[in-house]
Scaffold this motif. Structure first.
Motif, short mmCIF file in Angstrom:
data_model
loop_
_atom_site.label_atom_id
_atom_site.label_comp_id
_atom_site.label_asym_id
_atom_site.label_seq_id
_atom_site.Cartn_x
_atom_site.Cartn_y
_atom_site.Cartn_z
N HIS A 1 32.72 15.39 10.33
CA HIS A 1 32.02 14.15 10.65
C HIS A 1 31.40 13.53 9.40
CE1 HIS A 1 31.49 15.97 14.93
NE2 HIS A 1 32.67 15.42 14.77
N TRP A 2 30.87 14.37 8.52
CA TRP A 2 30.23 13.84 7.32
C TRP A 2 31.23 13.14 6.42
CZ3 TRP A 2 31.03 15.63 2.19
CH2 TRP A 2 30.20 15.01 1.24
N ILE A 3 32.35 13.77 6.15
CA ILE A 3 33.31 13.16 5.23
C ILE A 3 33.98 11.94 5.85
CG2 ILE A 3 35.41 14.45 5.84
CD1 ILE A 3 34.08 13.68 2.28
N ALA A 4 34.18 11.95 7.17
CA ALA A 4 34.78 10.79 7.83
C ALA A 4 33.90 9.56 7.68
CB ALA A 4 35.05 11.09 9.30
N SER A 5 32.57 9.78 7.66
CA SER A 5 31.64 8.66 7.52
C SER A 5 31.67 8.03 6.13
CB SER A 5 30.21 9.12 7.85
OG SER A 5 29.72 10.00 6.84
N LEU A 6 32.22 8.74 5.14
CA LEU A 6 32.28 8.22 3.77
C LEU A 6 33.58 7.49 3.47
CD1 LEU A 6 30.84 11.24 1.74
CD2 LEU A 6 29.61 9.29 2.73
N ILE A 7 34.56 7.62 4.33
CA ILE A 7 35.88 7.04 4.06
C ILE A 7 35.91 5.58 4.49
CG2 ILE A 7 38.33 7.17 4.65
CD1 ILE A 7 37.98 10.17 5.03
N ASP A 8 36.45 4.73 3.63
CA ASP A 8 36.66 3.32 3.96
C ASP A 8 37.98 3.21 4.72
OD1 ASP A 8 36.89 0.61 4.17
OD2 ASP A 8 37.12 0.22 2.02
N TRP A 9 37.92 3.31 6.04
CA TRP A 9 39.13 3.35 6.85
C TRP A 9 39.90 2.03 6.83
CZ3 TRP A 9 40.88 7.91 8.32
CH2 TRP A 9 39.98 8.97 8.42
#
Length: 298
Positions: free
Chosen positions: A228-236
Motif C-alpha cells: 500500500h505504501w509504495i502504490a501511493s508513491l507511484i504516478d499511475w
C-alpha cells in the motif's frame, strides 16, 4: 517404482477425464493421484510413501491447456513448467512463465505440473509466490461433478483443505495486462531450489502493487503495508517511475516485514540480534524486492 521398495503398487488407473479421476479416487480411498511425479517419486524412493494404488492424470487432456473466462485465464492443473515457460504463455502471464523457467533442470520442467506445485506446497515452489501475488483461485473438482472455488492462499495456509476424492482441476488467474516480475535467489549457480523468491504484480486498474515473498516461510508472505505504501508513491497516470531511494526503501520495508527482528524476551531485556544467516536472508529479500519492482516499473 524403486528397486528397494518393500511393497509394490497394486494398481494403476488411467482415467480420461477429470470426473473419471475423481470417481477413481472415491472408489479407492488409499489411491494417490500422480501427474508429473517429481515430488511423489522422490518420496517413494526415500521410503516415505508406499501407495497401494495410483491414479494417473496424464491422459486428461482438459488439464493440459487453458482457456479464457470473464477476464481470467483458466489454467489446467496439468500444465507443465516447460509448457508455461513458452513465449505464448509468457505473453499471457509473464511472472508465472518466469517462475516456470526457473523451476529446475529440463527433466523437472518437462514433468512437473502447476497443480503438483500447489498440492505439494513445498516452501520452495517457484509458482507459489506468483499465484499469491496474482490472488489466484483454485477450481476444485469433487464427486458427482461438483466444483468449488477457493483462494490459493487459503489452501497454502491450511485454512481450507482438499476433501477426500477431490482434485485441483484448474487455476483461475486474472489477466491484468500489466508488468509482472519473478526473481529468485538460489544457493548455487544455475537452476536450483530457491533460498528466497519475490513476485511483483502491478494492477493499474486498482492502482495497486502486489508482492509475495516465497521460500523463506511455509507459505508465501504478502507484505501488505509495504504494498500500500509504495502504490501511493507511484504516478499511475504518468510514467510510473520511482526514485532509486524509494525502490531501496520498498525493498527494506518488504524484508523487515517478512524477516522481522527477534522478539524481546519476557523479562523485558533487549532482543537478541539477528544471526548472520538471517541478516543475509533479509538483505537477499530486500535486493530481490527492489530489483523486481524496478523492473516492473521500467
Amino acid at each position: 517404482m524403486t528397486t528397494h521398495a518393500p511393497q509394490a503398487t497394486q494398481s494403476v488407473t488411467l482415467p480420461a477425464s477429470l470426473d473419471e479421476a475423481v470417481a477413481a479416487l472415491g472408489a479407492m480411498p488409499a489411491a494417490v493421484p500422480v501427474a508429473g511425479g517429481t515430488d511423489l517419486m522422490a518420496a517413494v524412493n526415500k521410503g516415505l510413501l508406499r501407495p497401494s494404488a495410483l491414479v494417473g492424470l496424464g491422459r486428461i487432456s482438459e488439464l493440459r491447456g487453458w482457456h479464457y473466462q470473464d477476464g481470467h485465464a483458466l489454467l489446467g492443473a496439468g500444465l507443465t513448467h516447460a509448457r508455461m515457460g513458452r513465449p505464448d504463455f509468457a505473453a499471457l502471464i509473464p511472472a508465472l512463465a518466469a517462475s516456470a523457467r526457473a523451476a529446475g533442470p529440463p527433466q523437472i520442467r518437462n514433468a512437473g505440473t502447476l497443480g503438483g506445485n500447489i498440492v505439494t506446497s513445498a516452501p520452495t515452489g517457484d509458482a507459489l509466490p506468483v499465484l499469491a501475488a496474482l490472488e489466484a483461485e483454485l477450481v476444485v473438482a469433487g464427486p458427482g461433478g461438483v466444483r468449488r472455488e477457493i483462494p490459493v492462499s487459503h489452501l497454502l495456509a491450511g485454512r481450507e483443505m482438499l476433501e477426500p476424492a477431490e482434485l485441483i482441476g484448474f487455476v483461475r488467474v486474472p489477466l491484468l495486462h500489466a508488468p509482472q516480475v519473478f526473481l529468485k535467489a538460489t544457493g548455487r549457480t544455475g537452476p536450483g531450489r530457491a533460498t528466497a523468491s519475490v513476485a511483483i504484480v502491478l494492477d493499474p486498474a486498482r492502482r495497486g502493487v502486489r508482492c509475495a515473498v516465497g521460500a523463506i516461510a511455509p507459505m508465501p508472505l504478502r507484505p501488505l503495508e509495504a504494498e500500500h505504501w509504495i502504490a501511493s508513491l507511484i504516478d499511475w497516470d504518468g510514467e510510473r517511475g520511482l526514485a532509486p531511494d524509494a525502490l531501496a526503501a520498498f525493498g527494506e520495508y518488504v524484508a523487515a516485514a517478512c524477516v522481522p527482528d527477534n522478539a524481546p524476551p519476557a523479562d523485558g531485556a533487549e532482543a537478541p540480534p539477528l544471526s548472520p544467516a538471517v541478516l543475509h536472508l533479509r538483505r537477499t529479500v530486500a535486493a530481490l524486492a527492489r530489483r523486481a519492482l524496478g523492473r516492473a516499473l521500467s
